[in-house]
Design an enzyme around this catalytic site. Structure first.
Site, mmCIF file in Angstrom:
data_model
loop_
_atom_site.group_PDB
_atom_site.id
_atom_site.type_symbol
_atom_site.label_atom_id
_atom_site.label_comp_id
_atom_site.label_asym_id
_atom_site.label_seq_id
_atom_site.Cartn_x
_atom_site.Cartn_y
_atom_site.Cartn_z
ATOM 1 N N HIS A 183 39.566 72.334 -25.089
ATOM 2 C CA HIS A 183 39.591 73.879 -24.191
ATOM 3 C C HIS A 183 39.765 74.457 -23.424
ATOM 4 C CE1 HIS A 183 37.823 74.690 -28.886
ATOM 5 N NE2 HIS A 183 37.351 73.315 -28.618
ATOM 6 N N HIS A 189 45.627 77.237 -31.851
ATOM 7 C CA HIS A 189 44.437 77.215 -30.959
ATOM 8 C C HIS A 189 43.949 76.723 -29.607
ATOM 9 C CE1 HIS A 189 42.913 80.536 -34.162
ATOM 10 N NE2 HIS A 189 42.608 79.580 -34.982
ATOM 11 N N HIS A 204 36.627 68.365 -26.423
ATOM 12 C CA HIS A 204 35.782 67.172 -27.749
ATOM 13 C C HIS A 204 36.363 65.924 -28.494
ATOM 14 C CE1 HIS A 204 34.574 71.835 -27.489
ATOM 15 N NE2 HIS A 204 34.003 70.783 -26.133
ATOM 16 N N GLU A 263 33.719 75.244 -22.360
ATOM 17 C CA GLU A 263 33.105 75.938 -23.602
ATOM 18 C C GLU A 263 31.327 75.906 -22.733
ATOM 19 O OE1 GLU A 263 34.895 76.978 -27.539
ATOM 20 O OE2 GLU A 263 34.862 74.701 -27.457
ATOM 21 N N THR A 294 31.942 74.247 -32.192
ATOM 22 C CA THR A 294 32.075 75.604 -31.231
ATOM 23 C C THR A 294 34.090 76.847 -32.132
ATOM 24 O OG1 THR A 294 34.048 74.812 -29.528
ATOM 25 C CG2 THR A 294 31.428 74.454 -29.281
ATOM 26 N N HIS A 354 40.132 66.984 -29.320
ATOM 27 C CA HIS A 354 41.061 68.123 -29.381
ATOM 28 C C HIS A 354 40.839 69.037 -27.848
ATOM 29 C CE1 HIS A 354 37.472 69.580 -31.623
ATOM 30 N NE2 HIS A 354 37.350 71.178 -30.230
#
Length: 267
Positions: A96, A66, A119, A106, A200, A94
């Site tokens: 996004h 992911h 995050h 996000e 999330t 990590h």
């Protein structure tokens, strides 16, 4: 199965609540941060937010299928103050990101999207025995959210982006050579918003005190491109069918309603 989710239409955020009931809760994250509704809370500065990552060891860089994640060894608490009533300990961080630099974060700010968002995940080590126990508790986690904006290369993140070609497939992992300082991911201006929210990603436990910094840090377009080349499937497998063709892009959950939660700000 916890792995049975993703960001394609058939398994993406709109479907998560089918398997993970918490995802349909009223305290979900991310949110669109509307600065005009944020309540200035002077108490956040009375006991200012503090972190100390000097004793943190960043051990492993992993392609989770992911995104990428860095596992952290931390012997003692390293985050407290601000909205937190207890001391918290960094366990991983990590990122996004989006298919292009038009989207990727996000959280959004007044509907504005950023190219990526990091995050830093901490657990309440003063109150709970381990991360697993803390993860589902209302005050179990604290996450620092940092927006990435396209600009100059980030020298510390380069240590990770340079390793991405060796991390191409799901479950690929590398021991991190040398040291990495998570504090370099935090913007120089420490102003932030905070609100009670959730993970999330599934299982979307409503256990997170969110601390989202108002200012972004810069990364280069090349660094973001290195992230976008990661694949969501294991080496030797066929690339899954779907609009993303197995590439890890668009790995962000869209904002959810703030509802009756209070969004607070330190300034």
């Amino acid at each position: 199965m916890l792995s049975d989710w993703g960001y394609e239409p058939h398994n993406g955020p709109a479907t998560w609540s089918d398997k993970f009931p918490d995802a349909a809760g009223s305290r979900q994250s991310p949110i669109n941060i509307n600065p005009s509704v944020a309540v200035v809370d002077p108490t956040l500065n009375d006991n200012s937010l503090k972190w100390d990552y000097d004793s943190v060891e960043c051990t492993t860089l992993l392609n989770t299928g992911h995104g990428w994640k860095v596992q952290v060894n931390s012997e003692s608490p390293n985050l407290d103050g601000g909205p937190l009533s207890n001391k918290y300990q960094l366990i991983q961080f990590h990122c996004h990101w989006g298919k292009t630099s038009e989207t990727g974060s996000e959280h959004t700010v007044a509907e504005e999207k950023f190219p990526a968002e990091i995050h830093l995940v901490h657990w309440n080590s003063e109150k709970y025995e381990n991360f697993e126990e803390a993860a589902s508790q209302e005050d179990g986690l604290a996450v620092l959210g940092i927006f990435l904006q396209v600009g100059d290369e980030h020298p510390e993140l380069k240590k990770l982006s340079d390793l991405m070609p060796s991390l191409k497939y799901k479950d690929n992992k590398l021991s991190l050579p040398g040291s990495f300082d998570p504090a370099t991911l935090i913007p120089a201006n420490k102003a932030y918003w905070t609100y009670p929210g959730s993970l999330t990603t599934p299982p979307c436990y409503e256990s997170v005190t969110w601390i989202v910094f108002k200012n972004s840090v810069q990364v280069s377009e090349d660094q973001l491109e290195a992230f976008r080349k990661l694949q969501s499937y294991c080496e030797g497998q066929e690339a899954p069918e779907g609009e993303l063709n197995g590439c890890i892009v668009e790995n962000y959950r869209p904002p959810l309603p703030l509802g009756d939660r209070e969004l607070r700000t330190s300034t």
